[in-house]
Design a protein around this motif. Structure first.
Motif, PDB file in Angstrom:
ATOM      1  N   GLU A 125       0.846  -1.186   0.000  1.00 35.09           N
ATOM      2  CA  GLU A 125       0.000   0.000   0.000  1.00 35.09           C
ATOM      3  C   GLU A 125       0.881   1.236   0.000  1.00 35.09           C
ATOM      4  O   GLU A 125       1.905   1.278   0.707  1.00 35.09           O
ATOM      5  CB  GLU A 125      -0.921   0.020   1.226  1.00 35.09           C
ATOM      6  N   SER A 128       0.969  -7.785   3.190  1.00 34.52           N
ATOM      7  CA  SER A 128       0.768  -9.222   3.398  1.00 34.52           C
ATOM      8  C   SER A 128       1.383  -9.995   2.236  1.00 34.52           C
ATOM      9  O   SER A 128       1.542  -9.479   1.108  1.00 34.52           O
ATOM     10  CB  SER A 128      -0.725  -9.531   3.506  1.00 34.52           C
ATOM     11  N   GLU A 161      -5.245 -13.878   2.926  1.00 35.82           N
ATOM     12  CA  GLU A 161      -5.438 -12.525   3.449  1.00 35.82           C
ATOM     13  C   GLU A 161      -5.612 -11.520   2.314  1.00 35.82           C
ATOM     14  O   GLU A 161      -6.478 -10.637   2.357  1.00 35.82           O
ATOM     15  CB  GLU A 161      -4.263 -12.129   4.332  1.00 35.82           C
ATOM     16  N   GLU A 166      -9.094 -12.020   0.746  1.00 35.28           N
ATOM     17  CA  GLU A 166     -10.165 -11.453   1.570  1.00 35.28           C
ATOM     18  C   GLU A 166     -10.138  -9.931   1.546  1.00 35.28           C
ATOM     19  O   GLU A 166     -11.184  -9.265   1.503  1.00 35.28           O
ATOM     20  CB  GLU A 166     -10.031 -11.962   3.009  1.00 35.28           C
ATOM     21  N   GLU A 167      -8.931  -9.350   1.574  1.00 34.87           N
ATOM     22  CA  GLU A 167      -8.825  -7.890   1.561  1.00 34.87           C
ATOM     23  C   GLU A 167      -9.380  -7.318   0.256  1.00 34.87           C
ATOM     24  O   GLU A 167     -10.168  -6.356   0.252  1.00 34.87           O
ATOM     25  CB  GLU A 167      -7.361  -7.494   1.742  1.00 34.87           C
ATOM     26  N   GLN A 225     -13.144  -7.776   0.041  1.00 35.09           N
ATOM     27  CA  GLN A 225     -13.830  -6.836   0.920  1.00 35.09           C
ATOM     28  C   GLN A 225     -13.831  -5.428   0.325  1.00 35.09           C
ATOM     29  O   GLN A 225     -14.841  -4.710   0.383  1.00 35.09           O
ATOM     30  CB  GLN A 225     -13.149  -6.823   2.296  1.00 35.09           C
ATOM     31  N   LEU A 226     -12.713  -5.006  -0.272  1.00 35.43           N
ATOM     32  CA  LEU A 226     -12.632  -3.656  -0.830  1.00 35.43           C
ATOM     33  C   LEU A 226     -13.489  -3.513  -2.090  1.00 35.43           C
ATOM     34  O   LEU A 226     -14.196  -2.528  -2.278  1.00 35.43           O
ATOM     35  CB  LEU A 226     -11.172  -3.298  -1.136  1.00 35.43           C
ATOM     36  N   ARG A 271     -11.973  -5.565   7.310  1.00 34.45           N
ATOM     37  CA  ARG A 271     -10.918  -4.961   6.494  1.00 34.45           C
ATOM     38  C   ARG A 271      -9.543  -5.141   7.136  1.00 34.45           C
ATOM     39  O   ARG A 271      -8.535  -5.294   6.454  1.00 34.45           O
ATOM     40  CB  ARG A 271     -11.235  -3.468   6.307  1.00 34.45           C
ATOM     41  N   ASP A 272      -9.494  -5.105   8.456  1.00 33.71           N
ATOM     42  CA  ASP A 272      -8.217  -5.272   9.169  1.00 33.71           C
ATOM     43  C   ASP A 272      -8.101  -6.640   9.824  1.00 33.71           C
ATOM     44  O   ASP A 272      -7.415  -6.808  10.835  1.00 33.71           O
ATOM     45  CB  ASP A 272      -8.077  -4.182  10.235  1.00 33.71           C
ATOM     46  N   ALA A 299      -6.629  -9.171   8.756  1.00 32.62           N
ATOM     47  CA  ALA A 299      -5.269  -9.725   8.623  1.00 32.62           C
ATOM     48  C   ALA A 299      -4.411  -9.339   9.810  1.00 32.62           C
ATOM     49  O   ALA A 299      -3.639 -10.148  10.345  1.00 32.62           O
ATOM     50  CB  ALA A 299      -4.653  -9.223   7.309  1.00 32.62           C
ATOM     51  N   HIS A 323      -8.409   0.623  14.052  1.00 35.09           N
ATOM     52  CA  HIS A 323      -8.675  -0.810  14.006  1.00 35.09           C
ATOM     53  C   HIS A 323      -9.745  -1.195  15.030  1.00 35.09           C
ATOM     54  O   HIS A 323      -9.757  -0.704  16.152  1.00 35.09           O
ATOM     55  CB  HIS A 323      -7.385  -1.579  14.288  1.00 35.09           C
TER      56      HIS A 323
END
Length: 601
Positions: A120, A131, A136, A139-140, A143-144, A501-502, A504, A535
């Motif tokens: 990022e 990651s 992970e 899923e990230e 989700q986004l 979102r967090d 991971a 978080h």
């Protein structure tokens, strides 16, 4: 989502490294990928999908197929690097599929495992590693973007006829997909609310049509034969055109009834004129009959009085004699008393002579008188004088009393004559007072019978006003509870989304050096994910969920309380209506009750 750049190395038909600058392509708006068959258009889309999800669409991901280019050198690894902005975050995804590579020692090839990297961009610190876990990263990204790989291929890429398959899918499947893509829960809630309003409106329209038909039936009963000129519309409640038909029928019935009313009023006016004339003649005849009856009654009473005149004269004569006798009665009583006194004096004289000495037994009156005078003088003449004086005073008192009684008797006789003279008028006055008292007593009984219902109605009206205020307060509490429940629900969903979102970083916090990862199974944890700002942990999410459940329970309790208060308010309002209004409401039937229920809601 916005793509910035794509780098392909030994991927598909591309044997070397190829860079695609999407920022330059999209600077003018839309851009087109075109070229002959086999030029690699679909491979570019496959590379985008592989960079996002680690897999390509359709059958190209079937077992036994390879993503590595057959034209690539043996030492050049297959790699896809995708740079994009999604959810306000600029990310870089690098993926390498499982592929053969030359052994570092010896001859031959060995299979290298698939690898993934996620970075990022931070404006202050540059690119930061997030990651290296396939799960992970998957899923990230899911989700986004808010879509799975299949959904992304169906909606965004639409390659090789998949768009047609999406169009041929049933409504439920497409609805679920689009609802997840565009978060149509609010629209579903609006649709449900509109459906509820539509049902309510249909119920109100049907109730109004039933009330309209009931009113039309009452109009038909009131109009009589005029309503039979046009039949009532046979539409059922809720069908279109019922109100227009009833209005048209009522206009015709009203016109016919008004015409018949005008005719009846003309006939009634003539009949009333004849009735007034007959009534005047009847009044004249009744007055004449009354005068004749009064004359006959007067003559009859005069005859009776004339016939009773001798009796009255006799009674009058007796009354006069009684008055005269009453005047001389005291004198007669005085005479009788004097005679009694004379006889008593004679007896006393005889007794006295018997007690006289012998020499005076034959004495004459003169001698006795002389003796008496001498004795009186001797004994004293004062006692005799006092007795005579006292007796004289008593006689005077008795005479005055008799005169007073005579005057009282005269006044009593005069009062009796006056009372007899006004007896008829006094009797009529007393009779009128008796009738007035009886009417007052009857009216008091009637009012007493109406007093208790009026008191109960007043008490019900007070309860109705209090319950109206309580209903408004309960409605406000329900609205506030709904707002709080909705806010708690949105906050819970927001915290849940932030936690996912967090997730991971939350999983990375459980990693222990030397122990296998629960996700990828690796014992090495070179770059564990770190929790970002804001978080949300599991405890915060569960606290928000508990808050939402309590808010929903409070909303349900407020809804139930509002229903109970509304039922009490409806009962109190029905009890507070006058008896005439309740009778009219009962005559209206179910339509009136349905309309009243709609107004309460």
């Amino acid at each position: 989502m916005r793509l910035h750049g794509l780098t392909l190395t030994a991927f598909g038909p591309f044997g070397a490294t190829q860079d695609v600058d999407f920022d330059a392509l999209s600077s003018a708006g839309l851009f087109l990928l075109h070229g002959p068959t086999g030029a690699g258009k679909t491979s570019v889309l496959d590379a985008v999908c592989y960079g996002l999800y680690g897999a390509v669409p359709g059958a190209r991901q079937s077992p036994g197929t390879s993503l590595r280019s057959d034209h690539a050198p043996a030492g050049l690894p297959t790699e896809v690097r995708l740079e994009l902005t999604v959810g306000g975050r600029r990310l870089e995804i690098t993926r390498r599929p499982a592929q053969p590579r030359p052994k570092k020692k010896g001859d031959g090839f060995t299979t290298e495992k698939a690898q993934s990297w996620l970075r990022e961009y931070d404006p202050e610190n540059g690119w930061q590693a997030l990651s290296r876990s396939h799960q992970e990263i998957g899923e990230e990204i899911t989700q986004l973007i808010g879509m799975s790989r299949d959904q992304f291929c169906q909606v965004v890429l639409l390659p090789q006829g998949d768009f047609a398959r999406f169009l041929r899918a049933d409504a439920e499947a497409r609805g679920k997909l689009l609802g997840r893509l565009f978060d149509t829960r609010r629209f579903a809630a609006v649709e449900e609310r509109l459906t509820e309003l539509r049902r309510t409106a249909e119920t109100q329209v049907k109730a109004g049509d039933e009330q309209t038909l009931a009113i039309a039936q009452r109009i038909a009963q009131a109009a009589g034969p005029a309503a039979g000129e046009l039949p009532l519309p046979d539409a059922q409640p809720g069908e279109p055109g019922l109100s227009d038909g009833v209005l048209e029928w009522s206009a015709v019935a009203r016109s016919g009834a008004r015409e018949r009313l005008d005719i009846a009023e003309s006939v009634l006016a003539a009949a009333e004129s004849r009735q007034a004339a007959a009534r005047r003649e009847l009044d004249v005849a009744r007055e004449l009959a009354r005068l004749q009856q009064r004359y006959e009654e007067t003559r009859r009473r005069a005859t009776e009085l004339e016939a009773r005149r001798p009796d009255r004269d006799g009674h009058q004569a007796r009354l006069e004699r009684a008055r005269k006798a009453d005047r001389v009665a005291p004198a007669l009583e005085l005479r009788d008393e004097a005679e009694r006194a004379y006889r008593a004096a004679g007896a006393a004289r005889e007794r006295t002579r018997a007690q006289l000495p012998d020499n005076l037994a034959d004495a004459g009156a003169e001698q006795l008188a002389a003796m008496e005078r001498r004795l009186r003088q001797e004994l004293g003449g004062l006692d005799a004088a006092r007795r005579a004086e006292r007796r004289s005073a008593e006689i005077d008192t008795e005479r005055a009393e008799l005169e007073r009684q005579a005057r009282a008797d005269d006044e009593l006789i005069l009062e009796a004559e006056g009372w007899l003279a006004g007896w008829e008028s006094a009797r009529r006055d007393l009779q009128e007072r008796i009738e007035s008292a009886q009417e007052s007593a009857t009216r008091a009984e009637q009012l007493a019978g109406r007093l208790e219902p009026a008191r109960r109605q007043l008490e019900a009206a007070r309860r109705r006003d209090a319950l109206a205020t309580e209903t408004a307060a309960a409605a406000d509490r329900l609205a506030a509870a709904r707002e709080r429940a909705l806010g708690a629900h949105e906050k819970w969903l927001e915290l849940r989304e932030r936690r996912l979102r967090d997730i991971a970083a939350e999983l990375a916090a459980q990693l222990v050096d030397g122990e296998a990862c629960k996700v990828c199974g690796s014992g090495d944890h070179p770059q564990p994910a770190r929790a970002g700002d804001g978080h949300v942990d599991k405890a915060a999410e569960e606290t928000a969920l508990d808050t939402y459940r309590r808010s929903e329970q409070i909303r349900t309790e407020a809804d139930r309380e509002l229903g109970v208060v509304r039922e009490k308010y409806a009962a109190a309002r029905a009890a507070a209506r006058p008896a005439q209004a309740r009778g009219a409401g009962a005559e209206g039937g179910g339509a009136a009750r349905a309309a009243g229920a709609g107004a309460d809601d």
